[in-house]
Write an enzyme that holds these catalytic residues in place. Structure first.
Site, mmCIF file in Angstrom:
data_model
loop_
_atom_site.group_PDB
_atom_site.id
_atom_site.type_symbol
_atom_site.label_atom_id
_atom_site.label_comp_id
_atom_site.label_asym_id
_atom_site.label_seq_id
_atom_site.Cartn_x
_atom_site.Cartn_y
_atom_site.Cartn_z
ATOM 1 N N ARG A 80 38.662 44.602 39.474
ATOM 2 C CA ARG A 80 39.665 43.736 40.117
ATOM 3 C C ARG A 80 39.721 42.379 39.414
ATOM 4 O O ARG A 80 40.674 41.630 39.595
ATOM 5 C CB ARG A 80 39.308 43.524 41.597
ATOM 6 C CG ARG A 80 39.343 44.774 42.439
ATOM 7 C CD ARG A 80 40.720 45.406 42.454
ATOM 8 N NE ARG A 80 41.754 44.473 42.875
ATOM 9 C CZ ARG A 80 42.028 44.149 44.132
ATOM 10 N NH1 ARG A 80 41.369 44.734 45.111
ATOM 11 N NH2 ARG A 80 42.970 43.279 44.435
ATOM 12 N N ARG A 187 30.933 37.159 43.136
ATOM 13 C CA ARG A 187 30.103 38.368 43.233
ATOM 14 C C ARG A 187 28.608 38.089 43.338
ATOM 15 O O ARG A 187 27.847 39.019 43.606
ATOM 16 C CB ARG A 187 30.383 39.290 42.036
ATOM 17 C CG ARG A 187 31.836 39.721 41.915
ATOM 18 C CD ARG A 187 32.330 40.478 43.138
ATOM 19 N NE ARG A 187 33.707 40.933 42.955
ATOM 20 C CZ ARG A 187 34.370 41.647 43.840
ATOM 21 N NH1 ARG A 187 33.813 41.996 44.997
ATOM 22 N NH2 ARG A 187 35.616 42.007 43.614
HETATM 23 C C1 LIG Z 1 33.583 39.504 49.095
HETATM 24 C C2 LIG Z 1 34.861 40.086 48.561
HETATM 25 C C3 LIG Z 1 35.622 40.924 49.349
HETATM 26 C C4 LIG Z 1 36.809 41.472 48.861
HETATM 27 N N1 LIG Z 1 37.542 42.299 49.668
HETATM 28 C C5 LIG Z 1 38.677 42.829 49.192
HETATM 29 C C6 LIG Z 1 39.473 43.716 49.995
HETATM 30 O O1 LIG Z 1 39.133 43.997 51.137
HETATM 31 N N2 LIG Z 1 40.602 44.248 49.477
HETATM 32 C C7 LIG Z 1 41.027 43.937 48.203
HETATM 33 O O2 LIG Z 1 42.074 44.422 47.787
HETATM 34 N N3 LIG Z 1 40.311 43.111 47.415
HETATM 35 C C8 LIG Z 1 39.157 42.554 47.867
HETATM 36 N N4 LIG Z 1 38.427 41.740 47.052
HETATM 37 C C9 LIG Z 1 38.883 41.490 45.669
HETATM 38 C C10 LIG Z 1 39.572 40.112 45.539
HETATM 39 O O3 LIG Z 1 40.760 40.076 46.325
HETATM 40 C C11 LIG Z 1 39.933 39.842 44.064
HETATM 41 O O4 LIG Z 1 40.816 40.838 43.619
HETATM 42 C C12 LIG Z 1 38.738 39.834 43.150
HETATM 43 O O5 LIG Z 1 37.690 39.096 43.715
HETATM 44 C C13 LIG Z 1 39.125 39.257 41.800
HETATM 45 O O6 LIG Z 1 39.246 37.856 41.929
HETATM 46 P P1 LIG Z 1 40.268 37.027 41.077
HETATM 47 O O7 LIG Z 1 41.676 37.461 41.314
HETATM 48 O O8 LIG Z 1 39.958 35.570 41.345
HETATM 49 O O9 LIG Z 1 39.778 37.364 39.577
HETATM 50 P P2 LIG Z 1 40.642 37.558 38.268
HETATM 51 O O10 LIG Z 1 41.573 38.684 38.405
HETATM 52 O O11 LIG Z 1 39.673 37.604 37.119
HETATM 53 O O12 LIG Z 1 41.534 36.259 38.172
HETATM 54 C C14 LIG Z 1 40.948 34.993 37.879
HETATM 55 C C15 LIG Z 1 41.933 33.916 38.317
HETATM 56 O O13 LIG Z 1 43.112 34.020 37.531
HETATM 57 C C16 LIG Z 1 44.236 33.715 38.350
HETATM 58 N N5 LIG Z 1 45.105 34.910 38.411
HETATM 59 C C17 LIG Z 1 44.807 36.168 37.980
HETATM 60 N N6 LIG Z 1 45.857 36.981 38.164
HETATM 61 C C18 LIG Z 1 46.821 36.254 38.749
HETATM 62 C C19 LIG Z 1 48.115 36.546 39.220
HETATM 63 N N7 LIG Z 1 48.655 37.750 39.142
HETATM 64 N N8 LIG Z 1 48.838 35.545 39.760
HETATM 65 C C20 LIG Z 1 48.326 34.296 39.869
HETATM 66 N N9 LIG Z 1 47.084 33.950 39.456
HETATM 67 C C21 LIG Z 1 46.348 34.915 38.897
HETATM 68 C C22 LIG Z 1 43.715 33.337 39.715
HETATM 69 O O14 LIG Z 1 43.494 31.934 39.753
HETATM 70 C C23 LIG Z 1 42.392 34.053 39.774
HETATM 71 O O15 LIG Z 1 41.450 33.471 40.666
HETATM 72 C C24 LIG Z 1 37.246 41.170 47.527
HETATM 73 C C25 LIG Z 1 36.466 40.325 46.737
HETATM 74 C C26 LIG Z 1 35.283 39.780 47.221
HETATM 75 C C27 LIG Z 1 34.466 38.876 46.332
#
Ligand SMILES: Cc1cc2nc3c(=O)[nH]c(=O)nc-3n(C[C@H](O)[C@H](O)[C@H](O)COP(=O)(O)OP(=O)(O)OC[C@H]3O[C@@H](n4cnc5c(N)ncnc54)[C@H](O)[C@@H]3O)c2cc1C
Length: 234
Positions: A80, A187
């Protein structure tokens, strides 16, 4: 290094380090790349400033490449994190090996976090041996079915659909230090699933070793909404 019962985390390649961050930041003042360092104290102050004020782009100039063996359910969460590059072994091309994750201690639902779970040793309703036995039996049975499907001529890409989420897979992740900090902040936290947390803590150790000033600043000021604390420390 080993993670979980049969998992692995290896740093395969690394480019940059604290000085890359400093050079990238000081180009703003048109500094000569050769003289980018102003001594340890000033360099550290600059890195702290960048982290504190969330000027995160200079951290993108350092890159880590990891090789990872992890169970599918962990990788499902891992991938993700889109700000990284991935390549994974393909179950369409190769016969998958029966390498399964077998947790030796059961966890029960957490009272405070609906998603989470806790170790509860001594709970008479929870039997670790029974739990381990069921997981091992289910995995062995699924793998027998997988082999059977292959033996009757099914394509690998189809036969694999009977395999469970505790099967180990292998992949490369190439990630810059900024996106790595985002990963670690989410994480290594207490609310992350225990298994992915073990990998995150292992990566955190490598991050600390390779970028000591950046790591200290990350711990002190946090990354994004993560405000730094003891969370995530092994
Ligand atoms: C404790 C926990 C519980 C979770 N539970 C769930 C759940 O129930 N269901 C679920 O689906 N997911 C869940 N997730 C996954 C979470 O929603 C994120 O997908 C995952 O943590 C990746 O984070 P991120 O998007 O910050 O990281 P990355 O994808 O690496 O992105 C890094 C940063 O880049 C920017 N970015 C990336 N892509 C975009 C975009 N398209 N538009 C705008 N900005 C962008 C954002 O600032 C983002 O923070 C969970 C995560 C955690 C840690």
């Amino acid at each position: 290094m080993q993670v979980l019962d049969k998992g692995e985390l290896r740093l395969m390649d690394f480019m940059g380090g604290d000085m890359s961050v400093i050079r990238a930041a000081r180009v703003s003042n048109d500094e000569n790349p050769e003289d980018a360092s102003k001594g340890r104290e000033k360099d550290k102050k600059l890195i702290n400033y960048l982290m504190k004020h969330q000027h995160h782009t200079p951290f993108e100039h350092t890159v880590f490449q990891f090789y990872i063996q992890a169970p599918l359910f962990v990788v499902r969460e891992w991938h993700r994190h889109r700000m990284a590059s991935y390549n994974e072994v393909s179950g369409r091309y190769v016969n998958l090996a029966p390498i399964f994750y077998f947790p030796d201690r059961i966890r029960v639902p957490a009272d405070t976090n609906k998603q989470g779970s806790v170790f509860r040793p001594g709970n008479p309703n929870v039997d670790d041996q029974h739990f381990s036995g069921l997981v091992q039996e289910a995995s062995a049975d699924a793998f027998r079915r997988y082999e059977e499907l292959i033996s009757i001529g099914a394509a690998k890409e189809l036969a694999r659909i009977v395999l469970p989420l505790n099967l180990y897979t292998r992949f490369y992740m190439t990630v810059n230090a900024r996106a790595l900090m985002n990963f670690l902040s989410l994480r290594s936290a207490d609310d992350a699933q225990w298994e992915i947390r073990q990998y995150s803590l292992a990566m955190q150790g490598i991050f600390a070793e390779k970028m000591p000033m950046t790591y200290e600043a990350y711990e002190e000021f946090g990354y994004g909404n993560y405000k730094g604390s003891n969370q995530g420390k092994a």
